[in-house]
Design an enzyme around this catalytic site. Structure first.
Site, short mmCIF file in Angstrom:
data_model
loop_
_atom_site.label_atom_id
_atom_site.label_comp_id
_atom_site.label_asym_id
_atom_site.label_seq_id
_atom_site.Cartn_x
_atom_site.Cartn_y
_atom_site.Cartn_z
NE ARG A 38 -7.77 -17.40 -3.20
CZ ARG A 38 -8.39 -16.53 -2.56
NH1 ARG A 38 -9.66 -16.22 -2.70
NH2 ARG A 38 -7.74 -15.32 -2.46
CG ASN A 87 -9.62 -9.33 -8.54
OD1 ASN A 87 -10.55 -8.49 -8.35
ND2 ASN A 87 -8.26 -9.18 -8.42
N PRO A 89 -10.15 -6.07 -11.32
CG PRO A 89 -7.92 -6.40 -11.60
CD PRO A 89 -9.28 -7.21 -11.56
CB THR A 128 -18.81 -5.71 -9.29
OG1 THR A 128 -19.40 -6.07 -8.18
CG2 THR A 128 -19.35 -4.36 -9.61
CB ALA A 160 -22.05 -6.25 3.93
CG ASN A 220 -21.23 -1.69 -4.32
OD1 ASN A 220 -21.87 -1.82 -3.28
ND2 ASN A 220 -20.37 -2.30 -5.15
CG LEU A 223 -24.72 1.03 -0.27
CD1 LEU A 223 -24.33 -0.26 -0.28
CD2 LEU A 223 -25.76 1.26 1.10
CB CYS A 272 -17.41 -3.26 -3.81
SG CYS A 272 -17.20 -4.96 -3.95
NE ARG A 447 -13.00 2.35 10.50
CZ ARG A 447 -13.24 2.31 9.34
NH1 ARG A 447 -14.53 2.65 8.98
NH2 ARG A 447 -12.47 2.11 8.56
#
Length: 480
Positions: A38, A87, A89, A128, A160, A220, A223, A272, A447
Site C-alpha cells: 500500500r 479500519n 469493521p 468512525t 463522500a 450517516n 443519510l 460506512c 440507478r
C-alpha cells in the site's frame, strides 16, 4: 515545525493528509501503514485508490512536505499530532458480532503510540468509532503513559467517495470534539489552527468528545435513512403508477427536506452506512433502548428488501428464470467515481442471480477482476444470526466473467443490469447493444441513469426503479 503523522493509508487517511499537506506547506505530514504494498503504491505513479483530483494533490506535495512510510514507530514518536485512521469493521464473532465495531486495530494503534512516544501527543480519532471509544483509548494511553501527557480528540471525517477532494477543499463543517479541560481546549485549538489554513472559522465546530463521536454515526444514519425512505416509496410508486422521480422532486422542493439523497436506486453501499447503523443499533441495545435500535434496523432491512426486490424483478420479468441466461452487469463499485466495492449492492444482486444459475458478465471501469471475484466469494453476513464469514461455494466462479468493455459484457446477453451510475453508461450506443443481444432484450436500470423511453423505441423492455412499469412488466410480481 509541526509534525503530523497519520496511522492508516486508506480511503480516509491518504486523501485527508494529502490535502492538509497541500494547504499547510509549513507542516510535515507523514502517512504510515504496516502494509508495504500500500505504501509503495502511494509512492508510485499508480495510487492505491481512485479519487478524482487526488493524483494532482499527491504529486504536488509528495517529497516536499508529504511522505508515505512503513516506518510507523519512528514517525509516531516524532509527531506532535497523530491521526488514527485505521479500519473499524463490524465484528464477525464474539460479543456484539454482526453489529458492534471491531476496535482491534484501534487498540493496537493506541498501545503502539504509548510504547514509542517520548513527548506529549495529541491523538486524533479519524476513523468512525462508537461513542465512548475516546475514553477507552484515553485509559490505554494514560495507564501506559510513563509521564507523557496525551490529549484525545475526535475529528470524524464527512467525506463522500468520488468527491473526497472537493469535500476536503470545501467542507460543510469540520467537527472537533475534545475534553472540556484547559489541556483539552488547548489541544482542540491546536487542531483548529491546522484546519484554519483553508476552512472558514464558522465552519469549524467544537463539541465535547461524545457529541463528536455520535454526530458521525448520526449523520450517516440520517443519510442512509433518506435513501431507504425514497426506496420504500419507489416500491409503492411501481405498485400505483406514480413516478418516484416526480415524487422525490416534489418532496425535495420543501425547504425543510431539500433535494439531496432522494434518488431511488437498487440500494446504498459503501464502507460506512451499514456499518455505522449497525454500530448505532448495538449502542442503543447496550443502553437499554430496544425501540430506538429497531427503528434504525429498519433502515437496513429496507435496503436489503430493495436489493432482493430488484433481483426478483429481473427473474420474474425473464419468464421466471435466468438459469443459463447471460446477464450483463454494468457497474460493480458502490457508486460512480470510485473503485470501492465495500457493501456494494452489486454483490447481493449478483448472488441472487447466481442463485438462479445465471451466467454473469461484469464490466466496471475502476474495479479489478480480482476484487470482483473476491467480493463474490464472500458470503453475506447475517447480522441477526451472527456467524463467522465463510467463502461461498467456488462453483459460483464458473458462472462469472469480468470484461473491460460494456459492449463485450452485453454481447449475446438476455438482460442488462445497471448497478453503478457511471456517466459512461448514459452515453453508450444502446442500438448497437440491442442489435447484439438475445431477444426480447431487457434493461434493468438500478440507478435510473438511462432514458427509458428512448430505449423502448429501440426495442428494449425497460425496468427503471420507481417509474411507471413497461406494459410487459405490469403483470409480473415485484416480490416473489
Amino acid at each position: 515545525m509541526v509534525k503530523i503523522c497519520c496511522i492508516g493509508a486508506g480511503y480516509v487517511g491518504g486523501p485527508t493528509m494529502a490535502v492538509i499537506a497541500l494547504k499547510c506547506p509549513a507542516i510535515e505530514v507523514v502517512v504510515v501503514d504496516i502494509s508495504k504494498p500500500r505504501i509503495d503504491a502511494w509512492n508510485s505513479e499508480q495510487l492505491p485508490i481512485y479519487e478524482p483530483g487526488l493524483d494532482e494533490v499527491v504529486k504536488e506535495c509528495r517529497g516536499r512536505n508529504l511522505f508515505f512510510s512503513t516506518d510507523v514507530e519512528k514517525h509516531v514518536a516524532e509527531a506532535n499530532i497523530i491521526f488514527v485512521s485505521v479500519n473499524t469493521p463490524t465484528k464477525t464473532r464474539g460479543l456484539g458480532a454482526g453489529k458492534a465495531a471491531d476496535l482491534t486495530y484501534w487498540e493496537s494503534a493506541a498501545r503502539m503510540i504509548a510504547d514509542v512516544s517520548k513527548s506529549d501527543k495529541i491523538v486524533v480519532e479519524k476513523s468512525t468509532v462508537p461513542v465512548k471509544t475516546a475514553e477507552a483509548i484515553e485509559k490505554i494511553l494514560t495507564h501506559n503513559s510513563k509521564g507523557i501527557n496525551y490529549q484525545i480528540l475526535s475529528n470524524p471525517e464527512f467525506l463522500a467517495e468520488g468527491t473526497a477532494i472537493e469535500d476536503l477543499f470545501k467542507p460543510d463543517r469540520v467537527l472537533i470534539g475534545g475534553r472540556e479541560t484547559p489541556e483539552g481546549k488547548k489541544a482542540v485549538q491546536a487542531l483548529k489552527e491546522v484546519y484554519a489554513h483553508w476552512v472558514p472559522e464558522d465552519r469549524i465546530i467544537t463539541t465535547n468528545l461524545w457529541s463528536a463521536e455520535l454526530s458521525k454515526l448520526a449523520a450517516n444514519a440520517f443519510l442512509a435513512q433518506r435513501i431507504s425512505s425514497v426506496n420504500a416509496i419507489s416500491a409503492l410508486c411501481e405498485a400505483t403508477g406514480a413516478n418516484v422521480a416526480e415524487v422525490a422532486y416534489s418532496v425535495g422542493k420543501d425547504s425543510r427536506i431539500g433535494p439531496k439523497f432522494l434518488n431511488a436506486s437498487v440500494g446504498f453501499g459503501g464502507s460506512c452506512f451499514q456499518k455505522d447503523i449497525l454500530n448505532l443499533v448495538y449502542i442503543c441495545e447496550c443502553n437499554g433502548l430496544p425501540e430506538v435500535a429497531n427503528y434504525w434496523k429498519q433502515v437496513i432491512k429496507i435496503n436489503d428488501y430493495q436489493k432482493s426486490r430488484f433481483v426478483n424483478r429481473v427473474v420474474s420479468s425473464m419468464f421466471n428464470t435466468v438459469s443459463g441466461k447471460k446477464i450483463a452487469v454494468l457497474g460493480f463499485a458502490f457508486k460512480k467515481d470510485t473503485g470501492d466495492t465495500r457493501e456494494t449492492p452489486a454483490i447481493d444482486v449478483c448472488h441472487g442471480l447466481l442463485g438462479d444459475k445465471a451466467q454473469i458478465s461484469i464490466y466496471d471501469p475502476q474495479v479489478t477482476e480480482d476484487q470482483i471475484q473476491r467480493d463474490l466469494a464472500m458470503s453475506k453476513f447475517d447480522w441477526d444470526h451472527p456467524m463467522h464469514l465463510q467463502p461461498t461455494s467456488p462453483t459460483a466462479f464458473k458462472q462469472v466473467s469480468v470484461v473491460w468493455d460494456a459492449y463485450e459484457a452485453t454481447k449475446g446477453a438476455h438482460g442488462v443490469c445497471i448497478l453503478t451510475e457511471w456517466d459512461e453508461f448514459k452515453t453508450l450506443d444502446y442500438q448497437k447493444i440491442f442489435d447484439n443481444m438475445q431477444k426480447p432484450a431487457f434493461v434493468f436500470d438500478g440507478r435510473n441513469v438511462v432514458d427509458a423511453e428512448k430505449l423502448r423505441e429501440i426495442g428494449f423492455i425497460v425496468y427503471s426503479i420507481g417509474k411507471p412499469l413497461d406494459a410487459w412488466l405490469k403483470d409480473m410480481p415485484a416480490v416473489a
